[in-house]
Scaffold this active site. Sequence first.
Site, mmCIF file in Angstrom:
data_model
loop_
_atom_site.group_PDB
_atom_site.id
_atom_site.type_symbol
_atom_site.label_atom_id
_atom_site.label_comp_id
_atom_site.label_asym_id
_atom_site.label_seq_id
_atom_site.Cartn_x
_atom_site.Cartn_y
_atom_site.Cartn_z
ATOM 1 N N LYS A 84 40.046 -22.798 20.667
ATOM 2 C CA LYS A 84 41.086 -23.622 20.182
ATOM 3 C C LYS A 84 42.065 -23.659 21.227
ATOM 4 O O LYS A 84 42.799 -24.745 21.633
ATOM 5 C CB LYS A 84 41.720 -23.221 18.823
ATOM 6 C CG LYS A 84 40.821 -23.614 17.728
ATOM 7 C CD LYS A 84 41.384 -23.175 16.429
ATOM 8 C CE LYS A 84 40.759 -23.725 15.205
ATOM 9 N NZ LYS A 84 39.526 -22.524 14.920
ATOM 10 N N HIS A 101 41.553 -24.075 3.117
ATOM 11 C CA HIS A 101 41.329 -24.822 4.289
ATOM 12 C C HIS A 101 39.946 -24.982 4.403
ATOM 13 O O HIS A 101 39.148 -25.282 5.535
ATOM 14 C CB HIS A 101 41.768 -23.650 5.482
ATOM 15 C CG HIS A 101 43.300 -23.124 5.369
ATOM 16 N ND1 HIS A 101 44.282 -24.096 5.734
ATOM 17 C CD2 HIS A 101 43.863 -22.058 5.137
ATOM 18 C CE1 HIS A 101 45.157 -23.349 5.601
ATOM 19 N NE2 HIS A 101 45.184 -22.010 5.284
ATOM 20 N N ARG A 142 29.385 -30.621 17.225
ATOM 21 C CA ARG A 142 28.153 -30.561 16.596
ATOM 22 C C ARG A 142 28.039 -31.627 15.512
ATOM 23 O O ARG A 142 29.227 -32.262 15.325
ATOM 24 C CB ARG A 142 27.991 -29.032 15.749
ATOM 25 C CG ARG A 142 29.253 -28.814 14.728
ATOM 26 C CD ARG A 142 28.765 -27.677 14.081
ATOM 27 N NE ARG A 142 30.182 -27.005 13.399
ATOM 28 C CZ ARG A 142 30.681 -27.667 12.263
ATOM 29 N NH1 ARG A 142 30.271 -28.909 11.882
ATOM 30 N NH2 ARG A 142 31.957 -27.150 11.682
#
Length: 652
Positions: free
Chosen positions: A116, A235, A297
């Site tokens: 990230k 989350h 993906r």
Amino acid sequence: MFSKILIANRGEIACRVIRTARKLGVKTVAVYSDADARSLHVAMADEAVHIGAAPVAESYLRGDVIIAAAKATGAQAIHPGYGFLSENPDFVDQVTAAELVFIGPSAASIRAMGLKDAAKRLMEKAGVPVVPGYHGEAQEIVVLASKAREIGYPVLIKARAGGGGKGMRRVDHPDDFADALSGARREAKAAFGDDRVLVEKYVDKPRHIEVQVFGDNFGNAVHLFERDCSAQRRHQKVIEEAPAPGMTPELRAAMTEAAVKAAKTIQYSGAGTIEFIVDASDGLKADRFWFMEMNTRLQVEHPVTEMVTGVDLVEWQLRVASGEELPMAQEEISLTGHAFEARLYAEDPAKGFLPAIGTLHHLRFPAETAPQTALRVETGVREGDAISPYYDPMIAKIVAHGPDRSTALDALADAISRTEVAGSITNAAFLGALARDPDFAAGDVDTGLIGRKQEALTVATAAPTSRAVALVALAATGADGLDGSTDPWSHLTGYAHFNPMARRVALAYAGTTIAAHVTARADGRFEVRPDGADAFVLSPQTADGGSTVALWPGHATVFENGKSFDFALSDPFARAAEIGESGSSMRAPMPGLVKLVRAGKGDAVTKGQPLLVLEAMKMEHTITATHDGVIHEIATEGSQVTDGTVLVRFEE
């Protein structure tokens, strides 16, 4: 086009890929672990290869074994699905080295977006807006805590090498930073093998809006509009939809332009998703969205995009990977109607959404839907299959489409209410409550909605009606043939010379014993009188007046008016043992690994004090003391426990 592909995955996504491959005339090879030998994806594929034991590290993460299976069966390409090896660039390199095709992006693209912090630095250079935060290499706690103070609380600690809520912690106060960081690192290490993190500003009213992108090997890239995945708990996405409610033309233009720019920056090929965090505190504005990450993906929630665009994304994956250009140009892709997807899981919302296991003794999905709407169910299980503790406990994805958001949401809520599962706890009632929540229905949703309303959304179902009790009591006698018996003497309809045959049935619901008297009538029906209620005259069948009863070992579940009630079948001549928590011990609520122990023998603890951390499904669950007491015995770190294992014993 390929003639044969191997699917390096299991469950629902493997079945999804097989269906499209069949449509294109492509043969499929499934892989399976010991736990999946009789799974649906194995039955659907043209061939199947055993790859190891049930734990993922010994099967679905064994890239070398999977590649060997592809070579041995003559497969030309490998489809990774999602999860497992789908975003592992080293596996992509191994596939390419074996002269096979990886149905997805290049290893370079995955590496560019895999971490990230590095991805956000790359996006900043490309002119894509990113969330304010610290994305650097230094990982010392003093550096991270200092950066958190600079950013300003609340902050979000996030694993830099993964997603799905794993390794993520919200921190509201500096005093809580160290503990939150430790937990995030442990969880990230267990899930991704990398405990490095980044720290970002927490947006007060965040919306999670993502854009589906698709590229090919000829430099083309398009978007297929956005999805809103703001309905999350811990989350993790619960209900997704497309398009995003309240989306403005200005924000859509800015967001999709940024998403396509991100894809072209890394020469992306295949299906991908650019995730953005949007500040919705003052409506949706074109200058209030930031890049979070890219999923290199196919996404779990891809069906909602397929429903509103009419595009088969898996077909596009196969065509692009086989060397074709994108089937459509940007101006040819249009948005029609609205779609929702709800994730049906074997989990217990009342216990913090703890994953559940069990056998699906009864499983029914609705087949038809209302006019102008469409229904789609994606599943990798069948009636009789077991939910394993080794894998994600998803039962199905329920997808509904309609001409507008309100109609589509009504269709989703109706489909959820008509879904029947017996043998495992599920989140169906929770999904139904969320679909009918006034704020969600109005499109006033952000990532904190479920957290704010969790108590109301997970409130226990009202007590069963007397009619539901009567239906279960009748089924428990065997008079309706649900038990499969053909012996006439085992049923109430057996011979009685002077009086109608009768039986008293004892049931248990939520720990309370309920009795009913069942009497056979001369007309072939039965009179059922629950204690303290009027009698019901019922026919000997499993579905009566829209209600269904499912019998399974030791239990009967009745489905009535969109609700389900699970009864334990009691022996009227014996006292059933009550199983549960006692004041002297605490038991594991689910199978898992004791990751961390925070107390020891002889310690005096208080109610609510954290005692240990249980890891299950790669998520950490803190076990706290149920009352004040002194610990006599506590589980050891590293021990594997099953559902019901005693974790803590208190001194008498």
